[in-house]
Design a protein around this motif. Structure first.
Motif, short mmCIF file in Angstrom:
data_model
loop_
_atom_site.label_atom_id
_atom_site.label_comp_id
_atom_site.label_asym_id
_atom_site.label_seq_id
_atom_site.Cartn_x
_atom_site.Cartn_y
_atom_site.Cartn_z
N THR A 14 37.74 32.73 29.00
CA THR A 14 37.60 33.96 29.75
C THR A 14 38.61 35.04 29.52
O THR A 14 39.69 34.81 29.41
N HIS A 15 38.05 36.01 28.87
CA HIS A 15 38.87 37.13 28.27
C HIS A 15 38.65 38.33 29.35
O HIS A 15 38.03 38.30 30.17
N LEU A 16 39.93 38.98 29.34
CA LEU A 16 40.06 40.37 30.02
C LEU A 16 40.05 41.64 29.22
O LEU A 16 41.08 41.49 28.15
N GLY A 17 39.15 42.27 29.19
CA GLY A 17 39.35 43.65 28.66
C GLY A 17 39.74 44.80 29.40
O GLY A 17 40.86 45.16 29.19
N CYS A 18 38.99 45.29 30.13
CA CYS A 18 39.34 46.47 31.06
C CYS A 18 40.03 46.24 32.34
O CYS A 18 40.84 47.08 32.82
N GLU A 19 39.82 45.08 32.78
CA GLU A 19 40.32 44.61 34.41
C GLU A 19 39.65 45.56 35.52
O GLU A 19 40.08 45.64 36.61
N HIS A 20 38.62 46.43 35.12
CA HIS A 20 38.12 47.05 36.19
C HIS A 20 36.38 47.06 36.25
O HIS A 20 35.96 47.92 36.64
N GLY A 21 35.93 45.97 35.42
CA GLY A 21 34.43 45.87 35.78
C GLY A 21 33.61 46.49 34.77
O GLY A 21 32.32 46.62 34.98
N VAL A 22 33.97 47.23 33.94
CA VAL A 22 33.29 47.97 32.78
C VAL A 22 32.89 47.00 31.55
O VAL A 22 31.82 47.45 31.28
N CYS A 23 33.71 46.32 31.23
CA CYS A 23 33.52 45.65 29.87
C CYS A 23 32.71 44.34 30.00
O CYS A 23 31.82 43.94 28.88
N GLY A 24 32.87 43.70 30.85
CA GLY A 24 32.02 42.32 30.95
C GLY A 24 32.67 41.11 30.33
O GLY A 24 32.10 39.94 30.32
N SER A 25 33.87 41.32 29.53
CA SER A 25 34.32 40.09 28.98
C SER A 25 34.93 39.09 29.75
O SER A 25 34.95 37.86 29.21
N CYS A 26 35.09 39.36 30.76
CA CYS A 26 35.56 38.35 32.01
C CYS A 26 34.35 37.60 32.55
O CYS A 26 34.59 36.96 33.58
N THR A 27 33.13 37.93 32.27
CA THR A 27 31.96 37.36 32.92
C THR A 27 31.96 35.74 33.01
O THR A 27 32.23 35.20 31.98
N LEU A 87 29.94 32.24 35.64
CA LEU A 87 29.04 32.16 36.55
C LEU A 87 29.62 31.54 38.11
O LEU A 87 30.56 30.71 37.91
N LEU A 88 29.44 32.28 38.87
CA LEU A 88 29.82 31.92 40.24
C LEU A 88 28.70 31.48 41.04
O LEU A 88 27.51 32.17 41.28
N ASP A 89 28.49 30.31 41.43
CA ASP A 89 27.33 29.57 42.22
C ASP A 89 26.07 30.04 41.35
O ASP A 89 24.95 30.46 41.82
N GLY A 90 26.11 30.12 39.85
CA GLY A 90 24.86 30.12 38.87
C GLY A 90 24.97 31.59 38.57
O GLY A 90 23.87 31.70 37.75
N GLU A 91 25.38 32.37 39.20
CA GLU A 91 25.12 33.82 38.92
C GLU A 91 26.31 34.39 38.23
O GLU A 91 27.16 34.27 38.26
N PRO A 92 25.96 35.24 37.04
CA PRO A 92 27.16 35.94 36.33
C PRO A 92 27.60 36.95 37.00
O PRO A 92 27.02 37.97 37.68
N VAL A 93 28.96 37.07 37.14
CA VAL A 93 29.94 38.11 37.90
C VAL A 93 30.92 38.46 37.17
O VAL A 93 31.50 37.55 36.34
N ARG A 94 31.66 39.59 37.47
CA ARG A 94 32.93 40.04 36.85
C ARG A 94 34.03 39.33 37.52
O ARG A 94 34.17 39.54 38.64
N ALA A 95 34.75 38.34 36.80
CA ALA A 95 35.76 37.55 37.28
C ALA A 95 37.00 38.53 37.62
O ALA A 95 38.06 38.20 38.27
N CYS A 96 37.11 39.73 37.05
CA CYS A 96 38.17 40.41 37.20
C CYS A 96 38.10 41.39 38.80
O CYS A 96 38.87 41.91 39.12
N LEU A 97 36.82 41.10 39.13
CA LEU A 97 36.55 41.99 40.33
C LEU A 97 36.35 40.93 41.62
O LEU A 97 35.80 41.29 42.51
N ILE A 98 36.86 40.00 41.48
CA ILE A 98 36.90 38.96 42.73
C ILE A 98 38.46 38.06 42.71
O ILE A 98 39.07 37.99 41.53
N PHE A 99 38.61 38.32 43.88
CA PHE A 99 40.06 37.38 43.77
C PHE A 99 39.88 35.90 43.95
O PHE A 99 38.82 35.38 44.72
#
Ligand code: FAD
Ligand code: FES
Ligand code: FES
Lengths: 285, 159
Positions: B39-52, B54-66
Protein backbone atom coordinates in the motif's frame (compact mmCIF):
# COMPACT_ATOMS: atom_id res chain seq x y z
CA UNK A 1 2.11 15.69 6.68
CA UNK A 2 0.72 13.70 9.57
CA UNK A 3 -2.16 14.85 11.75
CA UNK A 4 -1.25 16.10 15.22
CA UNK A 5 -2.23 14.15 18.32
CA UNK A 6 -5.83 13.98 19.49
CA UNK A 7 -7.97 11.98 21.88
CA UNK A 8 -10.44 9.56 20.32
CA UNK A 9 -14.00 8.74 21.37
CA UNK A 10 -16.36 6.38 19.64
CA UNK A 11 -19.80 6.74 21.19
CA UNK A 12 -22.44 4.12 20.45
CA UNK A 13 -25.50 6.35 20.66
CA UNK A 14 -26.61 9.95 20.03
CA UNK A 15 -27.08 10.47 23.77
CA UNK A 16 -23.53 9.38 24.45
CA UNK A 17 -22.18 11.48 21.57
CA UNK A 18 -23.79 14.71 22.78
CA UNK A 19 -22.56 13.99 26.30
CA UNK A 20 -18.99 13.76 25.02
CA UNK A 21 -19.45 16.82 22.78
CA UNK A 22 -20.70 18.87 25.74
CA UNK A 23 -17.36 18.15 27.40
CA UNK A 24 -14.95 18.38 24.50
CA UNK A 25 -16.74 20.68 22.02
CA UNK A 26 -15.77 23.94 23.72
CA UNK A 27 -12.18 22.65 23.90
CA UNK A 28 -11.54 22.12 20.16
CA UNK A 29 -13.33 18.77 20.01
CA UNK A 30 -14.77 17.85 16.62
CA UNK A 31 -17.18 15.32 15.15
CA UNK A 32 -15.57 12.79 12.80
CA UNK A 33 -18.00 11.56 10.13
CA UNK A 34 -16.64 10.36 6.78
CA UNK A 35 -13.37 12.18 7.40
CA UNK A 36 -13.06 13.10 3.72
CA UNK A 37 -12.74 16.82 4.49
CA UNK A 38 -11.62 16.77 8.11
CA UNK A 39 -8.72 14.30 7.75
CA UNK A 40 -7.10 16.14 4.80
CA UNK A 41 -7.29 19.41 6.74
CA UNK A 42 -5.69 17.65 9.73
CA UNK A 43 -2.97 16.28 7.47
CA UNK A 44 -2.28 19.85 6.33
CA UNK A 45 -2.42 20.90 10.02
CA UNK A 46 -5.08 23.42 9.10
CA UNK A 47 -7.17 21.66 11.74
CA UNK A 48 -5.73 20.30 14.98
CA UNK A 49 -8.69 19.13 17.05
CA UNK A 50 -8.01 18.09 20.65
CA UNK A 51 -10.54 15.28 20.45
CA UNK A 52 -12.43 13.47 17.72
CA UNK A 53 -15.90 12.11 18.35
CA UNK A 54 -16.26 9.33 15.79
CA UNK A 55 -19.95 8.88 14.94
CA UNK A 56 -19.46 6.08 12.39
CA UNK A 57 -20.70 3.31 14.69
CA UNK A 58 -23.85 5.05 15.87
CA UNK A 59 -26.50 2.83 14.28
CA UNK A 60 -29.38 5.23 14.86
CA UNK A 61 -27.67 7.72 12.50
CA UNK A 62 -27.81 5.35 9.53
CA UNK A 63 -31.45 5.90 8.54
CA UNK A 64 -32.55 6.99 5.09
CA UNK A 65 -36.30 7.09 4.53
CA UNK A 66 -39.20 9.13 3.22
CA UNK A 67 -41.33 10.74 5.92
CA UNK A 68 -44.23 13.10 5.14
CA UNK A 69 -42.99 13.87 1.65
CA UNK A 70 -39.40 14.52 2.73
CA UNK A 71 -36.29 12.44 2.42
CA UNK A 72 -34.78 12.08 5.89
CA UNK A 73 -31.04 11.47 5.77
CA UNK A 74 -29.24 10.32 8.93
CA UNK A 75 -25.76 11.64 9.71
CA UNK A 76 -24.05 8.37 8.77
CA UNK A 77 -25.62 8.10 5.31
CA UNK A 78 -22.76 8.20 2.83
CA UNK A 79 -22.65 9.84 -0.60
CA UNK A 80 -22.52 6.33 -2.09
CA UNK A 81 -26.03 5.58 -0.79
CA UNK A 82 -27.21 7.81 -3.65
CA UNK A 83 -25.42 5.76 -6.32
CA UNK A 84 -28.76 3.97 -6.50
CA UNK A 85 -32.12 5.73 -6.66
CA UNK A 86 -33.21 6.30 -3.05
CA UNK A 87 -36.74 7.48 -3.86
CA UNK A 88 -39.33 6.85 -6.57
CA UNK A 89 -39.95 9.28 -9.39
CA UNK A 90 -37.80 12.09 -10.74
CA UNK A 91 -35.80 12.99 -7.58
CA UNK A 92 -34.20 9.52 -7.19
CA UNK A 93 -32.22 9.41 -10.45
CA UNK A 94 -31.65 13.15 -10.15
CA UNK A 95 -29.87 12.77 -6.80
CA UNK A 96 -27.84 9.91 -8.31
CA UNK A 97 -26.66 12.19 -11.12
CA UNK A 98 -25.71 14.92 -8.65
CA UNK A 99 -23.88 12.52 -6.32
CA UNK A 100 -21.62 11.34 -9.11
CA UNK A 101 -20.04 14.79 -9.21
CA UNK A 102 -18.86 14.57 -5.59
CA UNK A 103 -15.15 13.77 -5.59
CA UNK A 104 -14.40 10.21 -6.65
CA UNK A 105 -15.93 6.79 -6.05
CA UNK A 106 -13.76 5.93 -2.99
CA UNK A 107 -14.40 9.38 -1.48
CA UNK A 108 -18.13 8.74 -1.85
CA UNK A 109 -17.82 5.43 0.02
CA UNK A 110 -16.86 7.34 3.18
CA UNK A 111 -18.09 10.95 2.94
CA UNK A 112 -21.55 11.72 4.29
CA UNK A 113 -24.43 13.93 3.16
CA UNK A 114 -24.68 15.62 6.57
CA UNK A 115 -20.89 15.99 6.81
CA UNK A 116 -21.04 18.00 3.58
CA UNK A 117 -23.59 20.36 5.10
CA UNK A 118 -21.51 20.70 8.29
CA UNK A 119 -18.40 21.37 6.22
CA UNK A 120 -20.21 24.04 4.12
CA UNK A 121 -17.74 24.07 1.27
CA UNK A 122 -18.97 26.69 -1.24
CA UNK A 123 -18.63 24.07 -4.01
CA UNK A 124 -20.49 21.30 -2.18
CA UNK A 125 -23.14 19.68 -4.37
CA UNK A 126 -25.22 18.66 -1.34
CA UNK A 127 -25.18 22.19 0.07
CA UNK A 128 -26.57 23.42 -3.24
CA UNK A 129 -29.26 20.72 -3.25
CA UNK A 130 -30.16 21.54 0.36
CA UNK A 131 -30.50 25.27 -0.29
CA UNK A 132 -32.34 24.81 -3.60
CA UNK A 133 -34.90 22.31 -2.31
CA UNK A 134 -35.44 24.02 1.05
CA UNK A 135 -33.86 21.42 3.32
CA UNK A 136 -33.48 21.71 7.07
CA UNK A 137 -31.30 19.88 9.57
CA UNK A 138 -31.70 18.71 13.14
CA UNK A 139 -28.97 19.61 15.61
CA UNK A 140 -28.76 17.81 18.94
CA UNK A 141 -26.87 18.74 22.06
CA UNK A 142 -27.22 18.12 25.77
CA UNK A 143 -29.23 21.35 25.78
CA UNK A 144 -31.88 19.83 23.49
CA UNK A 145 -32.57 19.63 19.76
CA UNK A 146 -33.33 22.34 17.24
CA UNK A 147 -34.20 22.51 13.60
CA UNK A 148 -32.18 24.79 11.34
CA UNK A 149 -33.09 25.76 7.77
CA UNK A 150 -30.22 25.08 5.34
CA UNK A 151 -30.11 28.79 4.45
CA UNK A 152 -29.64 29.65 8.15
CA UNK A 153 -27.10 26.85 8.67
CA UNK A 154 -24.71 27.71 5.85
CA UNK A 155 -23.63 31.29 6.38
CA UNK A 156 -20.29 31.48 4.56
CA UNK A 157 -17.39 29.46 3.18
CA UNK A 158 -16.77 26.58 5.62
CA UNK A 159 -18.94 28.42 8.13
CA UNK A 160 -22.14 27.18 9.74
CA UNK A 161 -24.27 28.22 12.70
CA UNK A 162 -23.79 24.84 14.43
CA UNK A 163 -22.54 25.28 17.99
CA UNK A 164 -19.40 23.50 19.20
CA UNK A 165 -21.39 21.02 21.27
CA UNK A 166 -23.97 20.26 18.58
CA UNK A 167 -24.28 17.07 16.56
CA UNK A 168 -26.09 17.33 13.26
CA UNK A 169 -28.22 14.18 13.48
CA UNK A 170 -30.18 14.31 10.23
CA UNK A 171 -31.12 16.37 7.22
CA UNK A 172 -34.66 16.63 5.94
CA UNK A 173 -34.99 17.22 2.20
CA UNK A 174 -38.51 18.09 0.95
CA UNK A 175 -39.18 16.11 -2.22
CA UNK A 176 -40.44 18.24 -5.09
CA UNK A 177 -43.95 17.57 -6.44
CA UNK A 178 -44.02 14.66 -8.94
CA UNK A 179 -44.46 16.88 -12.01
CA UNK A 180 -41.44 19.02 -11.11
CA UNK A 181 -38.57 18.93 -13.60
CA UNK A 182 -35.05 18.93 -12.22
CA UNK A 183 -31.74 19.69 -13.91
CA UNK A 184 -28.15 19.99 -12.71
CA UNK A 185 -24.95 21.10 -14.40
CA UNK A 186 -21.48 21.84 -13.09
CA UNK A 187 -18.03 22.56 -14.42
CA UNK A 188 -14.70 21.46 -12.96
CA UNK A 189 -11.31 21.35 -14.62
CA UNK A 190 -10.70 17.64 -13.94
CA UNK A 191 -13.04 14.77 -13.12
CA UNK A 192 -13.63 14.70 -9.37
CA UNK A 193 -12.34 18.19 -8.61
CA UNK A 194 -14.44 20.70 -6.72
CA UNK A 195 -16.53 22.57 -9.27
CA UNK A 196 -15.80 26.15 -10.30
CA UNK A 197 -19.54 26.67 -10.57
CA UNK A 198 -22.72 24.60 -10.54
CA UNK A 199 -26.41 25.23 -11.12
CA UNK A 200 -29.52 23.40 -10.00
CA UNK A 201 -32.72 24.32 -11.83
CA UNK A 202 -36.24 23.13 -11.24
CA UNK A 203 -39.67 24.14 -12.48
CA UNK A 204 -43.11 22.92 -13.41
CA UNK A 205 -44.91 23.54 -16.67
CA UNK A 206 -48.53 24.72 -16.33
CA UNK A 207 -50.48 25.35 -19.57
CA UNK A 208 -47.26 25.55 -21.54
CA UNK A 209 -45.66 28.08 -19.20
CA UNK A 210 -43.03 27.79 -16.49
CA UNK A 211 -44.23 27.96 -12.89
CA UNK A 212 -42.50 27.70 -9.54
CA UNK A 213 -39.03 28.13 -11.02
CA UNK A 214 -35.96 27.63 -8.87
CA UNK A 215 -32.46 28.52 -10.02
CA UNK A 216 -29.72 28.00 -7.44
CA UNK A 217 -26.01 28.56 -7.98
CA UNK A 218 -23.15 26.95 -6.06
CA UNK A 219 -19.38 27.17 -6.22
CA UNK A 220 -19.38 30.74 -7.51
CA UNK A 221 -19.99 32.71 -4.31
CA UNK A 222 -19.05 31.92 -0.69
CA UNK A 223 -22.22 29.83 -0.33
CA UNK A 224 -24.95 28.47 -2.57
CA UNK A 225 -28.06 30.58 -3.07
CA UNK A 226 -31.21 30.89 -5.15
CA UNK A 227 -31.11 33.66 -7.73
CA UNK A 228 -34.46 35.47 -7.74
CA UNK A 229 -33.71 37.44 -10.93
CA UNK A 230 -33.20 34.23 -12.89
CA UNK A 231 -36.36 32.69 -11.47
CA UNK A 232 -38.34 35.80 -12.47
CA UNK A 233 -36.97 35.48 -16.00
CA UNK A 234 -38.50 31.99 -16.16
CA UNK A 235 -41.87 32.14 -14.40
CA UNK A 236 -44.74 32.74 -16.80
CA UNK A 237 -42.66 32.17 -19.93
CA UNK A 238 -42.67 29.13 -22.23
CA UNK A 239 -39.76 26.73 -21.69
CA UNK A 240 -37.21 26.91 -24.49
CA UNK A 241 -33.78 28.13 -25.53
CA UNK A 242 -34.71 31.82 -25.51
CA UNK A 243 -36.21 31.78 -22.01
CA UNK A 244 -33.35 29.66 -20.69
CA UNK A 245 -30.75 32.03 -22.13
CA UNK A 246 -32.50 34.99 -20.51
CA UNK A 247 -32.41 33.20 -17.16
CA UNK A 248 -28.71 32.42 -17.65
CA UNK A 249 -27.99 36.08 -18.35
CA UNK A 250 -29.95 37.16 -15.29
CA UNK A 251 -28.12 34.65 -13.06
CA UNK A 252 -24.69 35.71 -14.33
CA UNK A 253 -25.53 39.35 -13.72
CA UNK A 254 -26.95 38.85 -10.23
CA UNK A 255 -23.83 37.09 -8.95
CA UNK A 256 -20.91 38.46 -7.02
CA UNK A 257 -18.44 35.68 -7.87
CA UNK A 258 -15.33 34.68 -5.94
CA UNK A 259 -12.02 35.19 -7.69
CA UNK A 260 -8.72 33.31 -7.52
CA UNK A 261 -5.52 33.14 -9.52
CA UNK A 262 -6.96 30.70 -12.07
CA UNK A 263 -10.57 31.83 -12.14
CA UNK A 264 -11.57 35.43 -12.80
CA UNK A 265 -14.92 36.98 -11.95
CA UNK A 266 -15.77 37.26 -15.63
CA UNK A 267 -14.97 33.59 -16.22
CA UNK A 268 -17.22 32.46 -13.36
CA UNK A 269 -20.03 34.66 -14.69
CA UNK A 270 -19.64 33.05 -18.10
CA UNK A 271 -19.72 29.61 -16.53
CA UNK A 272 -22.90 30.39 -14.61
CA UNK A 273 -24.56 31.78 -17.74
CA UNK A 274 -23.86 28.57 -19.65
CA UNK A 275 -24.51 26.19 -16.77
CA UNK A 276 -27.89 27.79 -16.05
CA UNK A 277 -29.05 27.16 -19.63
CA UNK A 278 -27.62 23.65 -19.48
CA UNK A 279 -29.35 22.80 -16.20
CA UNK A 280 -32.64 24.16 -17.57
CA UNK A 281 -32.26 22.14 -20.78
CA UNK A 282 -31.53 19.00 -18.78
CA UNK A 283 -34.63 19.67 -16.69
CA UNK A 284 -36.67 20.00 -19.90
CA UNK A 285 -35.33 16.75 -21.40
CA UNK B 1 2.03 12.28 22.49
CA UNK B 2 -1.36 10.81 23.19
CA UNK B 3 -1.99 7.41 24.73
CA UNK B 4 -1.68 4.37 22.55
CA UNK B 5 -4.62 2.13 21.86
CA UNK B 6 -4.30 -1.62 21.43
CA UNK B 7 -6.45 -3.16 18.76
CA UNK B 8 -6.67 -5.97 16.26
CA UNK B 9 -6.79 -5.29 12.55
CA UNK B 10 -7.97 -8.00 10.20
CA UNK B 11 -5.97 -7.67 7.01
CA UNK B 12 -6.17 -10.19 4.18
CA UNK B 13 -7.93 -12.62 6.53
CA UNK B 14 -5.17 -12.47 9.12
CA UNK B 15 -5.29 -10.75 12.51
CA UNK B 16 -2.62 -8.19 13.38
CA UNK B 17 -2.36 -6.98 16.99
CA UNK B 18 -1.18 -3.38 16.86
CA UNK B 19 -0.65 -0.53 19.27
CA UNK B 20 -1.46 2.82 17.67
CA UNK B 21 -1.86 6.47 18.44
CA UNK B 22 -5.31 7.68 17.35
CA UNK B 23 -3.62 10.01 14.85
CA UNK B 24 -2.02 7.14 12.92
CA UNK B 25 -3.75 6.63 9.62
CA UNK B 26 -4.73 3.16 8.49
CA UNK B 27 -2.23 3.46 5.61
CA UNK B 28 0.67 4.18 7.98
CA UNK B 29 -0.25 1.33 10.31
CA UNK B 30 -0.63 -1.14 7.45
CA UNK B 31 2.84 -0.19 6.22
CA UNK B 32 4.82 0.50 9.38
CA UNK B 33 3.33 -1.90 11.90
CA UNK B 34 1.96 -4.72 9.77
CA UNK B 35 4.85 -4.56 7.33
CA UNK B 36 2.56 -4.62 4.31
CA UNK B 37 4.34 -2.04 2.21
CA UNK B 38 2.42 -2.77 -0.98
CA UNK B 39 0.00 0.00 0.00
CA UNK B 40 1.65 3.21 -1.19
CA UNK B 41 1.30 6.79 -0.03
CA UNK B 42 1.46 9.61 -2.54
CA UNK B 43 -0.28 12.74 -1.37
CA UNK B 44 -1.59 11.79 2.08
CA UNK B 45 -4.66 13.95 1.62
CA UNK B 46 -7.05 11.93 -0.48
CA UNK B 47 -6.22 13.16 -3.96
CA UNK B 48 -4.01 10.55 -5.64
CA UNK B 49 -5.55 7.21 -4.66
CA UNK B 50 -2.29 5.29 -4.38
CA UNK B 51 -3.28 4.25 -0.82
CA UNK B 52 -6.57 2.66 -1.95
CA UNK B 53 -7.48 -0.50 -0.01
CA UNK B 54 -10.73 -2.40 0.46
CA UNK B 55 -12.60 -1.83 3.70
CA UNK B 56 -15.48 -4.28 4.08
CA UNK B 57 -15.25 -4.78 0.32
CA UNK B 58 -15.38 -1.12 -0.71
CA UNK B 59 -12.42 0.84 -2.07
CA UNK B 60 -11.43 3.68 0.27
CA UNK B 61 -8.49 6.04 0.76
CA UNK B 62 -6.42 4.51 3.59
CA UNK B 63 -4.78 7.90 4.23
CA UNK B 64 -8.17 9.41 5.19
CA UNK B 65 -9.14 6.92 7.86
CA UNK B 66 -7.54 6.32 11.22
CA UNK B 67 -6.46 2.79 12.12
CA UNK B 68 -8.24 3.10 15.48
CA UNK B 69 -11.53 3.28 13.55
CA UNK B 70 -11.05 -0.05 11.81
CA UNK B 71 -11.17 -2.82 14.44
CA UNK B 72 -13.68 -5.49 13.52
CA UNK B 73 -13.64 -4.51 9.86
CA UNK B 74 -12.36 -6.55 6.96
CA UNK B 75 -9.33 -4.95 5.32
CA UNK B 76 -7.81 -6.10 2.04
CA UNK B 77 -4.57 -4.85 0.56
CA UNK B 78 -2.69 -5.62 -2.63
CA UNK B 79 -0.81 -8.42 -0.83
CA UNK B 80 -4.12 -10.28 -0.55
CA UNK B 81 -4.79 -10.43 -4.28
CA UNK B 82 -2.56 -13.26 -5.47
CA UNK B 83 -2.95 -16.84 -4.34
CA UNK B 84 0.55 -17.92 -3.49
CA UNK B 85 2.56 -17.42 -6.64
CA UNK B 86 -0.48 -17.26 -8.85
CA UNK B 87 -1.28 -13.68 -9.79
CA UNK B 88 -4.82 -12.37 -9.50
CA UNK B 89 -6.40 -11.89 -12.97
CA UNK B 90 -6.12 -8.12 -12.54
CA UNK B 91 -2.41 -8.36 -11.76
CA UNK B 92 -1.79 -10.65 -14.73
CA UNK B 93 -3.79 -8.37 -16.97
CA UNK B 94 -1.88 -5.27 -15.82
CA UNK B 95 1.35 -7.06 -16.71
CA UNK B 96 0.07 -8.31 -20.07
CA UNK B 97 -1.40 -4.97 -21.10
CA UNK B 98 1.49 -2.76 -19.98
CA UNK B 99 -0.74 -1.00 -17.46
CA UNK B 100 2.21 0.02 -15.31
CA UNK B 101 5.57 1.64 -15.73
CA UNK B 102 7.09 2.77 -12.44
CA UNK B 103 4.37 0.89 -10.54
CA UNK B 104 3.87 3.44 -7.80
CA UNK B 105 0.16 3.85 -8.47
CA UNK B 106 -0.44 0.18 -9.31
CA UNK B 107 -1.51 -1.22 -5.90
CA UNK B 108 -4.09 1.55 -5.62
CA UNK B 109 -5.47 0.93 -9.09
CA UNK B 110 -5.58 -2.83 -8.48
CA UNK B 111 -7.58 -2.47 -5.27
CA UNK B 112 -9.87 0.13 -6.81
CA UNK B 113 -10.55 -2.17 -9.75
CA UNK B 114 -10.92 -5.27 -7.58
CA UNK B 115 -13.46 -3.49 -5.38
CA UNK B 116 -15.59 -2.22 -8.24
CA UNK B 117 -15.49 -5.43 -10.32
CA UNK B 118 -16.40 -7.68 -7.40
CA UNK B 119 -19.41 -5.46 -6.78
CA UNK B 120 -20.36 -4.84 -10.39
CA UNK B 121 -18.79 -7.25 -12.92
CA UNK B 122 -21.02 -5.95 -15.73
CA UNK B 123 -20.00 -2.31 -15.27
CA UNK B 124 -20.32 -0.19 -18.44
CA UNK B 125 -17.24 1.27 -20.16
CA UNK B 126 -18.34 4.78 -19.25
CA UNK B 127 -18.83 3.95 -15.57
CA UNK B 128 -15.53 2.07 -15.45
CA UNK B 129 -13.65 5.06 -16.83
CA UNK B 130 -15.41 7.27 -14.32
CA UNK B 131 -14.37 5.03 -11.41
CA UNK B 132 -10.80 4.71 -12.67
CA UNK B 133 -10.55 8.51 -12.84
CA UNK B 134 -10.39 8.35 -9.01
CA UNK B 135 -6.67 7.58 -9.03
CA UNK B 136 -3.66 9.33 -10.51
CA UNK B 137 -0.99 7.68 -12.65
CA UNK B 138 1.92 9.82 -13.78
CA UNK B 139 3.33 7.26 -16.23
CA UNK B 140 0.94 5.25 -18.34
CA UNK B 141 -1.54 7.76 -19.71
CA UNK B 142 -4.40 5.59 -18.35
CA UNK B 143 -5.42 3.95 -21.64
CA UNK B 144 -3.65 0.71 -20.83
CA UNK B 145 -5.06 0.70 -17.30
CA UNK B 146 -8.60 0.88 -18.66
CA UNK B 147 -7.73 -1.83 -21.19
CA UNK B 148 -6.20 -4.10 -18.53
CA UNK B 149 -9.16 -3.82 -16.19
CA UNK B 150 -11.57 -4.51 -19.04
CA UNK B 151 -9.58 -7.56 -20.08
CA UNK B 152 -9.52 -8.89 -16.51
CA UNK B 153 -13.32 -8.85 -16.23
CA UNK B 154 -13.70 -11.94 -18.41
CA UNK B 155 -10.99 -13.81 -16.57
CA UNK B 156 -12.41 -12.92 -13.15
CA UNK B 157 -15.78 -14.28 -14.25
CA UNK B 158 -14.16 -17.64 -15.02
CA UNK B 159 -12.75 -18.03 -11.50
C1 FAD C 1 -10.14 14.38 -3.29
C2 FAD C 1 -11.42 14.91 -2.73
C3 FAD C 1 -12.35 15.47 -3.58
C4 FAD C 1 -13.56 15.96 -3.08
N1 FAD C 1 -14.44 16.52 -3.95
C5 FAD C 1 -15.62 16.98 -3.48
C6 FAD C 1 -16.59 17.57 -4.37
O1 FAD C 1 -16.39 17.65 -5.59
N2 FAD C 1 -17.74 18.02 -3.84
C7 FAD C 1 -18.00 17.94 -2.49
O2 FAD C 1 -19.07 18.36 -2.07
N3 FAD C 1 -17.12 17.40 -1.65
C8 FAD C 1 -15.94 16.92 -2.10
N4 FAD C 1 -15.05 16.37 -1.21
C9 FAD C 1 -15.39 16.38 0.24
C10 FAD C 1 -16.33 15.24 0.63
O3 FAD C 1 -17.56 15.34 -0.01
C11 FAD C 1 -16.57 15.16 2.14
O4 FAD C 1 -17.12 13.88 2.35
C12 FAD C 1 -17.53 16.17 2.75
O5 FAD C 1 -17.17 17.48 2.44
C13 FAD C 1 -17.56 16.08 4.27
O6 FAD C 1 -18.25 14.96 4.71
P1 FAD C 1 -17.57 13.91 5.70
O7 FAD C 1 -18.64 12.98 6.12
O8 FAD C 1 -16.40 13.32 5.03
O9 FAD C 1 -17.19 14.83 6.93
P2 FAD C 1 -15.85 15.01 7.85
O10 FAD C 1 -14.69 15.16 6.96
O11 FAD C 1 -15.85 13.86 8.80
O12 FAD C 1 -16.23 16.31 8.59
C14 FAD C 1 -16.23 17.58 7.95
C15 FAD C 1 -16.57 18.67 8.97
O13 FAD C 1 -17.93 18.60 9.37
C16 FAD C 1 -18.07 18.28 10.74
N5 FAD C 1 -19.14 17.29 10.84
C17 FAD C 1 -19.28 16.18 10.04
N6 FAD C 1 -20.41 15.53 10.35
C18 FAD C 1 -20.98 16.22 11.38
C19 FAD C 1 -22.19 16.05 12.12
N7 FAD C 1 -23.02 15.02 11.87
N8 FAD C 1 -22.47 16.94 13.11
C20 FAD C 1 -21.64 17.99 13.35
N9 FAD C 1 -20.51 18.22 12.65
C21 FAD C 1 -20.18 17.34 11.68
C22 FAD C 1 -16.71 17.78 11.19
O14 FAD C 1 -16.48 18.04 12.56
C23 FAD C 1 -15.79 18.56 10.28
O15 FAD C 1 -15.59 19.84 10.78
C24 FAD C 1 -13.84 15.86 -1.69
C25 FAD C 1 -12.92 15.28 -0.82
C26 FAD C 1 -11.70 14.81 -1.33
C27 FAD C 1 -10.73 14.19 -0.39
S1 FES D 1 -1.99 8.91 -0.39
FE1 FES D 1 -4.08 8.56 0.00
S2 FES D 1 -5.02 9.48 -1.69
FE2 FES D 1 -2.94 10.03 -2.00
S1 FES E 1 2.90 3.52 -13.31
FE1 FES E 1 4.06 5.19 -12.56
S2 FES E 1 2.51 6.38 -11.58
FE2 FES E 1 1.37 4.87 -12.57
Amino acid sequence: MKPSAFRYHRPGSIAEAVDVLADVGPDQGRVLAGGQSLVPSMAFRLAAPSTLVDINRIEELGHLSVQDGSLVIGACVRHAAFHRSVVDGVPGPFLTRVARHIGHYPIRQRGTFCGSLAQADPASEWCLVAVALGASVTAASKRGTRRIEATDLIVGAMTTTLAEDELLTEACLPLPAPETRLGFAEFSRRAGDFALAMVLASYRVVDGRIAGACVAVGGAEDRPRRIAAAEMALDGNPPGAETFAAAGGAAAEALDPMEDAQTSVAYRRDLVRTLTSRALERAAA
Amino acid sequence: MSARVNLTLNINERDYAVSVEPRHTLADVIRDQCGLTGTHLGCEHGVCGSCTILLDGEPVRACLIFAVQCDGQEIRTVEGLSEGNELHPLQASFRDNHALQCGYCTPGFLMLAAGILERNPSISDEDLRDVLSSNICRCTGYANIVKAVRAAVAEMGRR
